[in-house]
Design a protein around this motif. Structure first.
Motif, PDB file in Angstrom:
ATOM      1  N   PRO A 166      23.001  13.666 -10.013  1.00 53.66           N
ATOM      2  CA  PRO A 166      22.978  13.151 -11.386  1.00 53.66           C
ATOM      3  C   PRO A 166      24.371  13.200 -12.011  1.00 53.66           C
ATOM      4  CG  PRO A 166      22.085  15.363 -11.329  1.00 53.66           C
ATOM      5  CD  PRO A 166      22.302  14.961  -9.903  1.00 53.66           C
ATOM      6  N   PRO A 167      24.732  12.203 -12.807  1.00 52.78           N
ATOM      7  CA  PRO A 167      26.043  12.211 -13.468  1.00 52.78           C
ATOM      8  C   PRO A 167      26.186  13.407 -14.405  1.00 52.78           C
ATOM      9  CG  PRO A 167      24.986  10.063 -13.651  1.00 52.78           C
ATOM     10  CD  PRO A 167      23.954  11.001 -13.140  1.00 52.78           C
ATOM     11  N   LEU A 168      27.380  13.933 -14.468  1.00 50.01           N
ATOM     12  CA  LEU A 168      27.660  15.053 -15.369  1.00 50.01           C
ATOM     13  C   LEU A 168      27.561  14.596 -16.826  1.00 50.01           C
ATOM     14  CD1 LEU A 168      28.602  18.045 -15.309  1.00 50.01           C
ATOM     15  CD2 LEU A 168      30.949  17.178 -15.532  1.00 50.01           C
ATOM     16  N   LEU A 169      28.126  13.412 -17.099  1.00 50.30           N
ATOM     17  CA  LEU A 169      28.122  12.837 -18.433  1.00 50.30           C
ATOM     18  C   LEU A 169      27.707  11.381 -18.373  1.00 50.30           C
ATOM     19  CD1 LEU A 169      31.503  14.143 -19.961  1.00 50.30           C
ATOM     20  CD2 LEU A 169      29.196  14.935 -20.531  1.00 50.30           C
ATOM     21  N   LEU A 170      27.068  10.912 -19.433  1.00 57.35           N
ATOM     22  CA  LEU A 170      26.724   9.504 -19.579  1.00 57.35           C
ATOM     23  C   LEU A 170      27.285   8.993 -20.898  1.00 57.35           C
ATOM     24  CD1 LEU A 170      22.978   9.551 -18.442  1.00 57.35           C
ATOM     25  CD2 LEU A 170      24.883   8.501 -17.201  1.00 57.35           C
TER      26      LEU A 170
ATOM     27  N   ILE B 123      34.652  28.499  -6.042  1.00 55.22           N
ATOM     28  CA  ILE B 123      35.473  27.307  -5.798  1.00 55.22           C
ATOM     29  C   ILE B 123      36.844  27.733  -5.276  1.00 55.22           C
ATOM     30  CG2 ILE B 123      34.314  25.866  -7.531  1.00 55.22           C
ATOM     31  CD1 ILE B 123      36.606  26.495  -9.458  1.00 55.22           C
ATOM     32  N   PRO B 124      37.578  26.828  -4.633  1.00 49.25           N
ATOM     33  CA  PRO B 124      38.925  27.146  -4.144  1.00 49.25           C
ATOM     34  C   PRO B 124      39.862  27.561  -5.280  1.00 49.25           C
ATOM     35  CG  PRO B 124      38.144  25.110  -3.154  1.00 49.25           C
ATOM     36  CD  PRO B 124      37.162  25.469  -4.221  1.00 49.25           C
TER      37      PRO B 124
ATOM     38  N   THR C 272      38.811  17.373 -15.502  1.00 48.89           N
ATOM     39  CA  THR C 272      39.676  18.261 -14.726  1.00 48.89           C
ATOM     40  C   THR C 272      39.822  17.724 -13.301  1.00 48.89           C
ATOM     41  OG1 THR C 272      39.036  20.197 -16.021  1.00 48.89           O
ATOM     42  CG2 THR C 272      40.015  20.602 -13.848  1.00 48.89           C
ATOM     43  N   LYS C 273      41.046  17.527 -12.872  1.00 47.32           N
ATOM     44  CA  LYS C 273      41.307  16.946 -11.565  1.00 47.32           C
ATOM     45  C   LYS C 273      40.723  17.817 -10.456  1.00 47.32           C
ATOM     46  CE  LYS C 273      45.046  14.913  -8.825  1.00 47.32           C
ATOM     47  NZ  LYS C 273      46.516  14.661  -8.744  1.00 47.32           N
ATOM     48  N   GLY C 274      39.972  17.169  -9.569  1.00 47.15           N
ATOM     49  CA  GLY C 274      39.381  17.871  -8.429  1.00 47.15           C
ATOM     50  C   GLY C 274      37.966  18.366  -8.670  1.00 47.15           C
ATOM     51  N   ILE C 275      37.526  18.332  -9.929  1.00 50.36           N
ATOM     52  CA  ILE C 275      36.172  18.784 -10.255  1.00 50.36           C
ATOM     53  C   ILE C 275      35.252  17.568 -10.318  1.00 50.36           C
ATOM     54  CG2 ILE C 275      34.698  19.990 -11.904  1.00 50.36           C
ATOM     55  CD1 ILE C 275      36.715  21.809 -10.606  1.00 50.36           C
ATOM     56  N   GLY C 276      34.482  17.371  -9.281  1.00 46.66           N
ATOM     57  CA  GLY C 276      33.516  16.282  -9.258  1.00 46.66           C
ATOM     58  C   GLY C 276      32.155  16.745  -9.726  1.00 46.66           C
ATOM     59  N   ASN C 277      31.188  15.860  -9.635  1.00 54.39           N
ATOM     60  CA  ASN C 277      29.831  16.190 -10.098  1.00 54.39           C
ATOM     61  C   ASN C 277      29.265  17.412  -9.389  1.00 54.39           C
ATOM     62  OD1 ASN C 277      29.599  14.164 -11.998  1.00 54.39           O
ATOM     63  ND2 ASN C 277      28.591  12.721 -10.625  1.00 54.39           N
ATOM     64  N   GLU C 278      29.415  17.446  -8.071  1.00 53.92           N
ATOM     65  CA  GLU C 278      28.812  18.534  -7.295  1.00 53.92           C
ATOM     66  C   GLU C 278      29.431  19.884  -7.645  1.00 53.92           C
ATOM     67  OE1 GLU C 278      27.975  19.769  -2.608  1.00 53.92           O
ATOM     68  OE2 GLU C 278      28.877  17.821  -3.108  1.00 53.92           O
ATOM     69  N   THR C 279      30.769  19.929  -7.724  1.00 57.48           N
ATOM     70  CA  THR C 279      31.446  21.181  -8.068  1.00 57.48           C
ATOM     71  C   THR C 279      31.103  21.603  -9.490  1.00 57.48           C
ATOM     72  OG1 THR C 279      33.272  20.649  -6.589  1.00 57.48           O
ATOM     73  CG2 THR C 279      33.688  22.315  -8.264  1.00 57.48           C
ATOM     74  N   ALA C 280      31.053  20.633 -10.402  1.00 56.87           N
ATOM     75  CA  ALA C 280      30.712  20.947 -11.790  1.00 56.87           C
ATOM     76  C   ALA C 280      29.315  21.548 -11.889  1.00 56.87           C
ATOM     77  CB  ALA C 280      30.819  19.693 -12.649  1.00 56.87           C
ATOM     78  N   ARG C 281      28.373  20.948 -11.181  1.00 57.50           N
ATOM     79  CA  ARG C 281      26.995  21.483 -11.226  1.00 57.50           C
ATOM     80  C   ARG C 281      26.933  22.884 -10.625  1.00 57.50           C
ATOM     81  NH1 ARG C 281      25.764  16.249  -9.465  1.00 57.50           N
ATOM     82  NH2 ARG C 281      25.336  17.057  -7.375  1.00 57.50           N
ATOM     83  N   LYS C 282      27.727  23.118  -9.590  1.00 57.00           N
ATOM     84  CA  LYS C 282      27.784  24.448  -8.971  1.00 57.00           C
ATOM     85  C   LYS C 282      28.290  25.487  -9.972  1.00 57.00           C
ATOM     86  CE  LYS C 282      29.783  26.716  -4.886  1.00 57.00           C
ATOM     87  NZ  LYS C 282      30.667  26.518  -3.701  1.00 57.00           N
ATOM     88  N   LEU C 283      29.321  25.127 -10.727  1.00 58.08           N
ATOM     89  CA  LEU C 283      29.876  26.033 -11.735  1.00 58.08           C
ATOM     90  C   LEU C 283      28.900  26.245 -12.887  1.00 58.08           C
ATOM     91  CD1 LEU C 283      33.512  24.615 -11.809  1.00 58.08           C
ATOM     92  CD2 LEU C 283      32.828  26.897 -11.008  1.00 58.08           C
TER      93      LEU C 283
END
Length: 373
Positions: free
Chosen positions: A106-110, A54-55, A21-32
């Motif tokens: 940490p990476p969201l996916l490997l 999130i915005p 999803t565009k705009g969703i990086g590791n940090e935002t994903a972990r927050k969600l």
């Protein structure tokens, strides 16, 4: 399409959708993930609840149905996962390496190809210059082989020079290696390491956090360094210039609470500057693989083959010109003055020594002795 997915495939689909999803990086994903749970729960959350974290623009992006490009990327990945030895590990998977869960990002996916069991064994990262000297390559190979013989896995970045030598040395030992790459797991970069990459996939593990098809982008390589060091309990820097990318890996290792080791070199060698800088800043100076094993309290098999930093080749120990060259880089004019040999004869003798692998010509045109093991 989604109606025909198994529960496991649906879970993978949702993780891929979140990561793409565009705009969703590791940090935002972990927050969600922290706020709502698994990706499936994030996608079923009301807009009003998402915008508390999130915005609004990102909340809209999450709740929109995947577009054709995202569907194609997910389908490509699911097809890739049907091939033997290919794996997709999310933060929620038990196979996800525990060492990476301790780093700040940490990476969201490997995306992994090969033996994912290696993601859970004791690991040392070995890194250094892409434009390595022959001595640096030999040091990387032998240190990695010795550590591998001790049952240690070697992580590195599959780059030219020290990285490639570290992987090759590890594969010659009893242990194995993990190549963390800065492209998609379906791309080999640099191309010269294609055969090595195939050997790693067959015998060890290749790892990437980037979606399939991701090309070589300069900014991705410094980011992948946090994974190289994050997997490891310590990082060995073999050769590095003063502004080397290997120093970024060493800095990340220190921030992650990992030990940093460095091999010293000649004060006249540009590729020793980075290692000396690290040692001044508190990195452990090492002269053998045993130094690393002792520091990290790894046990060494009884039949060990230790790796000294420098040891002359016995068959050539009485070579007078080698003695005159010493271990620091030297110009041919200085050698002529020291030896009293005329330039024509001296050039011929130097060529012979280089063909024997006893010296190398540096980019500066100077000559340097290569220590054997």
């Amino acid at each position: 399409m989604r109606l025909h997915l198994s529960e496991h495939e649906q879970d993978q689909y949702d993780w891929l959708r979140l990561s793409l999803t565009k705009g969703i990086g590791n940090e935002t994903a972990r927050k969600l993930l922290s706020a709502f749970g698994l990706p499936s729960q994030i996608f079923s959350t009301e807009f009003s609840q998402l915008v508390e974290h999130i915005p609004a623009k990102l909340a809209h992006a999450l709740l929109q149905a995947p577009n054709d490009a995202m569907k194609a990327q997910i389908a490509l990945t699911q097809q890739w996962l049907q091939q033997p030895g290919n794996h997709l590990l999310s933060l929620a998977d038990t196979e996800y390496p525990a060492q990476l869960l301790t780093i700040p990002d940490p990476p969201l996916l490997l995306y992994a190809k090969g033996r994912i069991d290696l993601l859970h064994v004791d690991t040392i990262a070995v890194v250094g210059s892409r434009n390595a000297t022959a001595q640096g390559v030999l040091n990387a190979e032998k240190f990695s082989e010795c550590l591998s013989d001790a049952g240690i896995c070697i992580s590195s970045g599959l780059a030219a020079g020290i990285d490639a030598a570290a992987h090759a040395g590890a594969l010659r030992g009893k242990g194995a290696t993990i190549a963390v790459i800065g492209t998609g797991a379906d791309i080999v970069y640099p191309a010269r390491n294609r055969q090595l990459a195939h050997q790693i996939v067959e015998q060890a593990c290749l790892l990437s956090e980037y979606p399939l098809g991701t090309p070589a982008i300069a900014g991705n390589f410094p980011r992948r360094n946090r994974i190289i060091s994050g997997l490891a309990k310590g990082v060995l820097v073999v050769e590095a210039a003063a502004q080397s990318g290997s120093l970024i890996t060493a800095r990340m290792a220190a921030e992650q609470g990992r030990e940093v080791f460095a091999i010293p070199g000649s004060i006249h060698s540009p590729l020793a500057k980075g290692c000396h800088q690290l040692i001044k800043q508190g990195a452990k100076l090492v002269e053998s693989a045993q130094d690393i094993l002792d520091e990290l309290r790894f046990s060494m098999p009884s039949q060990q083959v230790d790796v000294p930093l420098q040891q002359s080749v016995p068959d050539h120990a009485d070579n007078e010109l080698l003695s005159i060259i010493g271990y620091d880089p030297v110009h041919i004019d200085h050698l002529a003055l020291r030896s009293g040999i005329d330039l024509a004869d001296l050039s011929a003798q130097l060529l012979t020594l280089e063909l024997q692998g006893l010296i190398e010509t540096l980019p500066s045109g100077m000559f340097q002795r290569v220590s054997g093991y």
